[in-house]
Design a protein around this motif. Structure first.
Motif, PDB file in Angstrom:
ATOM      1  N   ALA A 606       0.817  -1.221   0.000  1.00 33.62           N
ATOM      2  CA  ALA A 606       0.000   0.000   0.000  1.00 33.62           C
ATOM      3  C   ALA A 606       0.841   1.257   0.000  1.00 33.62           C
ATOM      4  O   ALA A 606       0.397   2.313  -0.479  1.00 33.62           O
ATOM      5  N   PHE A 607       2.059   1.163   0.529  1.00 30.43           N
ATOM      6  CA  PHE A 607       2.875   2.359   0.704  1.00 30.43           C
ATOM      7  C   PHE A 607       4.319   2.016   0.315  1.00 30.43           C
ATOM      8  O   PHE A 607       5.220   1.946   1.151  1.00 30.43           O
ATOM      9  N   PRO A 608       4.562   1.789  -0.976  1.00 28.37           N
ATOM     10  CA  PRO A 608       5.910   1.397  -1.396  1.00 28.37           C
ATOM     11  C   PRO A 608       6.903   2.545  -1.273  1.00 28.37           C
ATOM     12  O   PRO A 608       6.525   3.713  -1.093  1.00 28.37           O
ATOM     13  N   PHE A 609       8.170   2.190  -1.405  1.00 34.36           N
ATOM     14  CA  PHE A 609       9.232   3.201  -1.344  1.00 34.36           C
ATOM     15  C   PHE A 609       9.034   4.241  -2.440  1.00 34.36           C
ATOM     16  O   PHE A 609       8.551   3.935  -3.531  1.00 34.36           O
ATOM     17  N   ALA A 610       9.403   5.488  -2.127  1.00 34.32           N
ATOM     18  CA  ALA A 610       9.321   6.622  -3.064  1.00 34.32           C
ATOM     19  C   ALA A 610       7.892   6.992  -3.398  1.00 34.32           C
ATOM     20  O   ALA A 610       7.583   7.407  -4.521  1.00 34.32           O
ATOM     21  N   THR A 611       7.000   6.852  -2.408  1.00 35.70           N
ATOM     22  CA  THR A 611       5.641   7.340  -2.580  1.00 35.70           C
ATOM     23  C   THR A 611       5.312   8.312  -1.462  1.00 35.70           C
ATOM     24  O   THR A 611       5.925   8.300  -0.392  1.00 35.70           O
ATOM     25  N   ALA A 612       4.319   9.161  -1.738  1.00 31.59           N
ATOM     26  CA  ALA A 612       3.838  10.144  -0.769  1.00 31.59           C
ATOM     27  C   ALA A 612       2.344   9.946  -0.575  1.00 31.59           C
ATOM     28  O   ALA A 612       1.605   9.761  -1.552  1.00 31.59           O
ATOM     29  N   ARG A 613       1.909   9.958   0.672  1.00 27.33           N
ATOM     30  CA  ARG A 613       0.496   9.812   0.994  1.00 27.33           C
ATOM     31  C   ARG A 613       0.140  10.811   2.085  1.00 27.33           C
ATOM     32  O   ARG A 613       0.916  11.028   3.015  1.00 27.33           O
ATOM     33  N   GLU A 614      -1.048  11.391   1.968  1.00 30.83           N
ATOM     34  CA  GLU A 614      -1.550  12.174   3.092  1.00 30.83           C
ATOM     35  C   GLU A 614      -2.139  11.216   4.106  1.00 30.83           C
ATOM     36  O   GLU A 614      -2.957  10.351   3.746  1.00 30.83           O
ATOM     37  N   ILE A 615      -1.710  11.331   5.344  1.00 28.65           N
ATOM     38  CA  ILE A 615      -2.168  10.405   6.375  1.00 28.65           C
ATOM     39  C   ILE A 615      -2.735  11.164   7.564  1.00 28.65           C
ATOM     40  O   ILE A 615      -2.391  12.327   7.812  1.00 28.65           O
ATOM     41  N   GLU A 616      -3.630  10.489   8.278  1.00 24.73           N
ATOM     42  CA  GLU A 616      -4.049  10.967   9.591  1.00 24.73           C
ATOM     43  C   GLU A 616      -3.024  10.478  10.603  1.00 24.73           C
ATOM     44  O   GLU A 616      -2.574   9.332  10.544  1.00 24.73           O
ATOM     45  N   ILE A 617      -2.665  11.349  11.530  1.00 21.72           N
ATOM     46  CA  ILE A 617      -1.720  10.942  12.571  1.00 21.72           C
ATOM     47  C   ILE A 617      -1.978  11.788  13.809  1.00 21.72           C
ATOM     48  O   ILE A 617      -2.074  13.017  13.721  1.00 21.72           O
ATOM     49  N   GLY A 618      -2.106  11.115  14.961  1.00 18.92           N
ATOM     50  CA  GLY A 618      -2.538  11.841  16.147  1.00 18.92           C
ATOM     51  C   GLY A 618      -3.884  12.465  15.870  1.00 18.92           C
ATOM     52  O   GLY A 618      -4.801  11.818  15.363  1.00 18.92           O
ATOM     53  N   TYR A 619      -4.010  13.771  16.141  1.00 18.81           N
ATOM     54  CA  TYR A 619      -5.226  14.506  15.812  1.00 18.81           C
ATOM     55  C   TYR A 619      -5.062  15.341  14.540  1.00 18.81           C
ATOM     56  O   TYR A 619      -5.926  16.151  14.222  1.00 18.81           O
ATOM     57  N   GLY A 620      -3.957  15.148  13.846  1.00 16.35           N
ATOM     58  CA  GLY A 620      -3.670  15.994  12.702  1.00 16.35           C
ATOM     59  C   GLY A 620      -3.501  15.214  11.414  1.00 16.35           C
ATOM     60  O   GLY A 620      -3.851  14.033  11.306  1.00 16.35           O
ATOM     61  N   MET A 621      -2.946  15.913  10.428  1.00 16.35           N
ATOM     62  CA  MET A 621      -2.681  15.340   9.115  1.00 16.35           C
ATOM     63  C   MET A 621      -1.223  15.592   8.761  1.00 16.35           C
ATOM     64  O   MET A 621      -0.609  16.560   9.222  1.00 16.35           O
ATOM     65  N   ALA A 622      -0.686  14.724   7.928  1.00 17.44           N
ATOM     66  CA  ALA A 622       0.700  14.903   7.472  1.00 17.44           C
ATOM     67  C   ALA A 622       0.839  14.337   6.072  1.00 17.44           C
ATOM     68  O   ALA A 622       0.125  13.395   5.691  1.00 17.44           O
ATOM     69  N   LEU A 623       1.744  14.909   5.310  1.00 17.48           N
ATOM     70  CA  LEU A 623       2.128  14.341   4.027  1.00 17.48           C
ATOM     71  C   LEU A 623       3.329  13.452   4.293  1.00 17.48           C
ATOM     72  O   LEU A 623       4.421  13.946   4.602  1.00 17.48           O
ATOM     73  N   ALA A 624       3.132  12.155   4.212  1.00 16.61           N
ATOM     74  CA  ALA A 624       4.178  11.193   4.562  1.00 16.61           C
ATOM     75  C   ALA A 624       4.934  10.766   3.304  1.00 16.61           C
ATOM     76  O   ALA A 624       4.317  10.330   2.325  1.00 16.61           O
ATOM     77  N   PHE A 625       6.253  10.908   3.347  1.00 14.49           N
ATOM     78  CA  PHE A 625       7.118  10.432   2.266  1.00 14.49           C
ATOM     79  C   PHE A 625       7.786   9.152   2.742  1.00 14.49           C
ATOM     80  O   PHE A 625       8.405   9.143   3.818  1.00 14.49           O
ATOM     81  N   ARG A 626       7.685   8.098   1.954  1.00 12.98           N
ATOM     82  CA  ARG A 626       8.494   6.930   2.291  1.00 12.98           C
ATOM     83  C   ARG A 626       9.864   7.134   1.631  1.00 12.98           C
ATOM     84  O   ARG A 626      10.086   6.784   0.475  1.00 12.98           O
ATOM     85  N   MET A 627      10.739   7.726   2.402  1.00 11.40           N
ATOM     86  CA  MET A 627      12.093   8.057   1.959  1.00 11.40           C
ATOM     87  C   MET A 627      13.045   7.799   3.122  1.00 11.40           C
ATOM     88  O   MET A 627      12.620   7.585   4.259  1.00 11.40           O
ATOM     89  N   THR A 628      14.324   7.837   2.836  1.00 10.06           N
ATOM     90  CA  THR A 628      15.305   7.676   3.910  1.00 10.06           C
ATOM     91  C   THR A 628      16.618   8.328   3.521  1.00 10.06           C
ATOM     92  O   THR A 628      16.961   8.383   2.339  1.00 10.06           O
ATOM     93  N   PHE A 629      17.319   8.829   4.512  1.00 13.85           N
ATOM     94  CA  PHE A 629      18.680   9.338   4.306  1.00 13.85           C
ATOM     95  C   PHE A 629      19.649   8.608   5.233  1.00 13.85           C
ATOM     96  O   PHE A 629      20.794   9.006   5.373  1.00 13.85           O
ATOM     97  N   VAL A 630      19.148   7.526   5.844  1.00 14.94           N
ATOM     98  CA  VAL A 630      19.983   6.811   6.823  1.00 14.94           C
ATOM     99  C   VAL A 630      20.207   5.350   6.429  1.00 14.94           C
ATOM    100  O   VAL A 630      20.923   4.629   7.117  1.00 14.94           O
ATOM    101  N   GLY A 631      19.570   4.892   5.348  1.00 19.76           N
ATOM    102  CA  GLY A 631      19.751   3.512   4.920  1.00 19.76           C
ATOM    103  C   GLY A 631      18.898   2.514   5.669  1.00 19.76           C
ATOM    104  O   GLY A 631      19.253   1.336   5.758  1.00 19.76           O
TER     105      GLY A 631
END
Length: 835
Positions: A606-631
């Motif tokens: 549902a959420f593969p690498f290099a995708t962005a999804r708007e998600i509910e989190i806590g009481y708010g919303m966020a644009l989640a990027f499945r990315m990494t700079f740490v490996g």
């Protein structure tokens, strides 16, 4: 020198100090004859006339060192080239160390200098005494000797540049102040003077202390501020040779040089005295400031202890004159971000004379071609943030900046003054749990987390002290569990419109024409194939894209976008950085943590690498990027700023039994070094191509749209680069790596580390550097070589590879469960002492 004001010229230089005169000279050397220099009063009347005239070459980076080295080489022949006496004398320099920390800094600097082609020798106290008998070396542990350093007469040298410029066809007008720089439709069209208007296509401001105000009138941030600079000159000293080396005692905050049989002793005090906050009078010429002997007396006393002969000779002169300093002690060179044809060369932090030749050459080339000849990012004025023209900020920082020139340059050190200008919404939460903050582009960023209540300004040393242990634990937690990084300093640039895709395709090597919700990592190139930047682009809609870039690249990248958008049709570029906070959740348990705080589906399907999804989190919303700079498996959460605290609290609550760890930028750096992720400004720059940087995978050769720099890349496609970014590790080295360390192959110097740190997963120092081989840097060339990394003068066996030492196939990033030991390169695993 006065003559009639021309109505139109190609180049206008504002300011007749040594920098402006050097630019005029170098423009004529490039064949430009239509050059006009305008000086408000008389040549050298601002700062140049009272400069000490030291010529030193050791700098913190290759290209800064090249500026100084070129200057020293030019000074050796400038008199012969122009017929004007300069007073240059190559007498050498000695910098003494009376503490172990200072000696280590000198040794590391000597190694660095060698990697830049500068001969720096570490000598003992006895040799320092032999070269400069005036020195008391009872407590000296060692010293750095540079034979090619020297001194010059600033006024005579400036006159030599003026003579050479006039011989080349330049016109120099004194007593012709520029009252206004004329801009129309975003480009330079002329300058206004009391004598009339001069139309022109290119202007460079070299007005020293007056530069900030001139630029501010154009809504351009050129951050510098004047400070009082003190020196004394003794009476004549018998037997003092003109060839006496210049001397520095950085811990005592003084320098000394022979000056016509006398000794000139100058100071860079720990707490300097800013001057001119209310504005520098236009008529200020060849003037000094009131003496303040009480202020410099402690530093003069230290100089007397180091050079006892000073106690037996009278002072002929106690001088105080203003010089300009920048917030980060680096020069301000280059183009205005949003005004075509306007440049600056200013803010030289008491290093203007010794950098004048190189700065003049750089700016002449830059103005001639529109691009810098090399990577000058650390000096590029586009690093400046808009808030930095705030005069209170500049005043308060400048008092510290004077002393920072000579203070120990420890790793991860940030200034202590004018802080908390830009803070994340989470700043106070992080401070409560022990964040030790550093500064980047004005942002307060957690470097590492220590015990709550410990000194907040504690700086890292060169040793494996508390900072090393704390960041190491954060590093290990990211590899084994889950860690939380506050990366709110990211810049966010929104690109919209029916021609937005075409613009981004033109700028990007990678293919941006992806489905909505996909993310693309891509370099942006210049015409010579160098990387102007590297960015992450999320396609948020059919005609809407969110560009995410590093904090320090915000102004540069925004200017690059806007410059190309002018001719791209229906495109709108908006800086929305202040609207976002960013939390990065990284580590093999990151998915588990997010599933507790959000109802979103974080599965690979549902959420593969290099995708962005708007998600509910806590009481708010966020644009989640499945990315990494740490490996590691991870997500960046780009959150509306006003919702950041709520999302943070929800994550902390959800991670209470997962051993969720806060982590800072030191760990972020060591993690990315292990995994081989490039850092723009450190590992890649505008003179490095993706092919040299090992980023060929970002080039979409088959996309139909052309992109800037493609022709250059095509000409080198399939070739083995002679210069290549290589991963290096030093399995047995005890001293820590921090970058700039020389790399040797079979006894020959082949490059140096661009960035480095300690790989806590690998168990050794790790870094990246460009290595050079005439026949090409290939895997075979690496395998057949015996490599060493030089740290503080000592060579340590090293392993070199074109591939990352950790998880080269990115299995953990993809969500696969693999043991850490299985992911370390076998050769390195064998070599490291894992206990």
């Amino acid at each position: 020198m006065q003559s009639k004001l021309p109505s139109h010229v190609e180049h206008v230089i504002v300011g007749g100090g040594i920098i402006g005169l050097s630019i005029a000279y170098h423009l004529t050397r490039l064949g430009h004859r239509d050059v006009l220099l305008l000086e408000r009063d008389q040549l050298t009347c601002g700062t140049t006339w009272h400069a000490a005239g030291l010529v030193t070459q050791l700098r913190a980076s290759e290209n800064m060192a090249k500026l100084a080295q070129y200057t020293a080489e030019l000074f050796r022949e400038l008199e012969q080239l122009t017929g004007q006496h300069t007073g240059f004398r190559q007498c050498g320099s000695i910098t003494v160390a009376a503490t172990p920390a200072r000696l280590e800094e000198l040794k590391r600097g000597a190694s660095m200098g060698r990697s830049f082609g500068l001969d720096v020798e570490i000598i003992d106290a006895a040799e320092a005494k032999r070269r400069v008998p005036l020195l008391d070396v009872a407590d000296v542990l060692g010293a750095a000797w540079i034979a090619s350093d020297g001194k010059t007469n600033p006024v005579d040298t400036a006159r030599a540049f003026a003579a050479g410029a006039k011989q080349g066809g330049a016109k120099i007008l004194e007593r012709t102040p520029v009252t206004r720089i004329i801009v129309e439709a975003g480009r330079i069209v002329g300058v206004d003077t009391a004598e009339g208007v001069v139309r022109t296509e290119k202007v460079v401001i070299c007005a020293g202390m007056w530069t900030r105000a001139l630029a501010a009138d154009l809504n351009w941030t050129v951050p510098l501020h004047a400070a009082e600079h003190f020196y004394v000159v003794t009476e004549s000293m018998a037997g003092l040779s003109p060839d006496t080396p210049t001397v520095r005692d950085l811990d005592a905050c003084f320098y000394a040089k022979e000056d016509a049989g006398k000794l000139l002793v100058g100071f860079f005090e720990t707490n300097g005295k800013p001057w001119g906050a209310a504005g520098i009078p236009r008529e200020f010429s060849f003037e000094s400031l009131p003496d303040d002997f009480e202020h410099i007396e402690p530093y003069l006393a230290d100089a007397m202890r180091r050079m006892p002969a000073l106690e037996k000779v009278g002072l002929q002169l106690s001088f105080n004159g203003p010089e300009s300093f920048t917030p980060d002690n680096r020069f301000l060179l280059g183009p205005a971000p949003d005004i075509s044809g306007l440049y600056v060369a200013s803010g030289f932090n008491s290093c203007g004379i010794e950098s004048s030749g190189g700065a003049g050459k750089v700016m002449a080339e830059w103005m001639s071609t529109g691009v810098p000849a090399n990577d000058y990012w650390e000096m590029d004025v586009r690093r400046a943030m808009p808030f930095q023209r705030n005069r209170r900020y500049l005043h308060d920082r400048t008092g510290e900046a004077v002393g920072l020139l000579y203070s120990l340059h420890r790793p991860h050190k940030s200034p202590a003054t004018a802080r908390n200008v830009r803070v994340s919404p989470l700043h106070d939460r992080l401070a409560t749990v022990g964040a030790k903050f550093g500064e980047a582009a004005g942002w307060e960023r957690a470097q590492w987390f220590g015990a709550p209540g410990a000194p907040v300004n504690a700086h890292a040393t060169f040793a494996r002290d508390d900072w090393f242990k704390a960041s190491g634990a954060e590093h290990e937690a990211t590899r084994s569990g889950v860690a939380l990084f506050d990366q709110t300093s990211f810049a966010h640039l929104l690109v919209q419109g029916r021609d937005a895709l075409a613009l981004l395709q033109r700028l990007s090597t990678n293919d941006i024409d992806v489905p909505v919700g996909r993310i693309v990592y891509t370099p942006w190139l210049n015409e010579r194939g160098g990387m102007e930047s590297d960015v992450t682009i999320a396609r948020a809609g059919g005609e809407e894209f969110l560009v995410v870039t590093a904090a320090v690249q915000r102004i540069r990248d925004l200017a690059w976008l806007r410059m190309h958008a002018k001719h791209a049709g229906h495109v709108f570029v908006t800086d929305v950085s202040s609207g976002y906070a960013c939390l990065s959740v990284m580590g093999p348990r990151s998915r588990e943590l997010l599933m507790r705080a959000s109802p979103a589906d974080f599965s690979d399907l549902a959420f593969p690498f290099a995708t962005a999804r708007e998600i509910e989190i806590g009481y708010g919303m966020a644009l989640a990027f499945r990315m990494t700079f740490v490996g590691e498996l991870g997500w960046e959460l780009h959150i509306p700023a006003e919702q950041a605290l709520g999302v943070y609290d929800a994550l902390i609550a959800a991670g209470s039994d997962l051993d969720l760890r806060h982590a800072g930028y030191v760990a972020l750096n060591t993690l990315r070094l292990e995994a081989g992720y490039r850092d723009w400004g450190a590992d890649v720059s505008d003179e490095d191509s993706p092919l040299e940087a090992g980023l060929a995978f970002t080039i979409a050769w088959n996309k139909s749209e052309d992109f800037i720099g493609r022709a250059v890349l095509e000409s080198k496609r399939g070739q083995t680069p002679r210069r290549r970014l290589v991963q290096l590790a030093a399995p047995g080295a005890v001293p820590l790596l921090f970058g700039t360390e020389p790399v040797w192959r079979n006894g020959s110097l082949v490059g140096y580390l661009r960035s480095a740190g300690f790989g806590h997963t690998l168990g050794c120092g790790v870094g990246m550097g460009y290595l050079y081989c005439e026949s090409g840097v290939s895997a075979e060339w690496l395998s057949k070589g015996s490599f060493e990394i030089e740290i503080a003068g000592e060579k340590h066996a090293a392993i070199a590879s074109l591939r990352a030492f950790y998880d080269v196939n990115r299995t953990r990033v993809k969500g696969e469960v693999r043991k850490v030991e299985e992911l370390i390169a076998p050769d390195l695993l064998k070599a490291c002492l894992k206990g």
